[in-house]
Scaffold this active site. Structure first.
Site, mmCIF file in Angstrom:
data_model
loop_
_atom_site.group_PDB
_atom_site.id
_atom_site.type_symbol
_atom_site.label_atom_id
_atom_site.label_comp_id
_atom_site.label_asym_id
_atom_site.label_seq_id
_atom_site.Cartn_x
_atom_site.Cartn_y
_atom_site.Cartn_z
ATOM 1 N N ARG A 1 16.616 37.482 12.135
ATOM 2 C CA ARG A 1 17.171 36.379 13.341
ATOM 3 C C ARG A 1 16.137 36.504 14.244
ATOM 4 N NH1 ARG A 1 19.587 36.129 17.886
ATOM 5 N NH2 ARG A 1 20.804 34.454 18.383
ATOM 6 N N HIS B 1 14.637 33.486 15.635
ATOM 7 C CA HIS B 1 14.559 31.926 16.135
ATOM 8 C C HIS B 1 13.358 31.378 15.594
ATOM 9 C CE1 HIS B 1 17.623 32.892 18.817
ATOM 10 N NE2 HIS B 1 17.310 32.482 19.823
ATOM 11 N N LYS C 1 26.503 30.391 24.970
ATOM 12 C CA LYS C 1 25.739 30.703 23.693
ATOM 13 C C LYS C 1 26.470 30.345 22.469
ATOM 14 C CE LYS C 1 22.443 34.079 22.123
ATOM 15 N NZ LYS C 1 21.620 35.052 22.538
ATOM 16 N N GLU D 1 31.761 8.233 21.725
ATOM 17 C CA GLU D 1 32.471 8.126 20.386
ATOM 18 C C GLU D 1 33.686 9.271 20.530
ATOM 19 O OE1 GLU D 1 29.938 9.935 17.375
ATOM 20 O OE2 GLU D 1 28.863 11.455 18.685
#
Ligand SMILES: Cc1ncc(COP(=O)(O)O)c(C=O)c1O
Length: 195
Positions: A13, A15, A59, A91
């Site tokens: 991980r 990004h 986050k 919406e």
């Protein structure tokens, strides 16, 4: 229902887009059933501020504001939250919103501010076939509360009438909604239990 999820694949991980094969998950589930009573009586809804993409201090993955809005609506006995951004309806938390005023069908334009659903597109085509006048135009909360008919659309509920927005009760005579629901049922006949 068929639910498809695509990810960029399994990788550390950091990004960045990983240089690994994408992963596809496909699940098949029984469609969720909305009680018939909801289609007859309509649902209560709550107007809430559309906070999507507005809380960078949290986050989180992107669906959180939709979940918070739906939960806030449920805590007040409502089935859907109708979201408002900059003074206009965008919406529902998991649906698109339509209104009928003087036999004209209104819905929020398909800009980047909404997820313009597949059901929305189908309902607009049904309206065209029935020569119902369509206006894809921004609606204020007071316009919605003053409408002759309001309904929401999504793949899971199809076309579901709204009977109440906040404390405002809408008329129970819904001829355009009924006609569109019928046309939509014919269109989706055999694919789902909307009939
Ligand atoms: C935010 C939002 N808008 C609209 C919709 C309706 O999309 P569709 O008609 O493709 O189901 C959904 C469906 O989940 C949604 O999550």
């Amino acid at each position: 229902d068929i639910y498809i999820q695509v990810t960029r694949g399994i990788a550390p991980r950091n990004h960045l887009f990983p240089d690994v094969p994408a992963q596809l998950a496909l699940t098949i589930r029984h469609p969720r059933q909305t009680p018939e009573e909801a289609y007859e009586k309509g649902i209560s809804t709550l107007l809430l501020e559309d906070e999507r993409w507005a809380n960078c201090y949290i986050k989180s993955l992107n669906l959180l504001p939709n979940l918070l809005a739906k939960q806030a609506a449920a805590s007040k006995g409502c089935k859907e939250a109708i979201l408002v951004k900059d003074g206009y309806i965008t919406e529902g938390s998991s649906s698109n919103v339509f209104a009928i005023k003087d036999n004209v069908l209104f819905t929020t334009p398909a800009t980047r501010k909404i997820l313009s659903g597949i059901t929305r597109a189908n309902v607009l085509e049904c309206a065209q076939e029935q020569a119902i006048q369509i206006r894809e135009q921004n609606m204020t909360p007071s316009f919605l509360k003053d409408a002759d008919e309001v309904f929401i659309t999504s793949t899971s509920v199809g076309l579901l009438p709204v009977s109440k927005i906040d404390e405002v009760k809408l008329p129970t005579f819904r001829p355009v909604t009924v006609a569109l629901k019928h046309a939509y049922s014919l269109r989706t006949a055999g694919t789902k239990a909307y009939q």
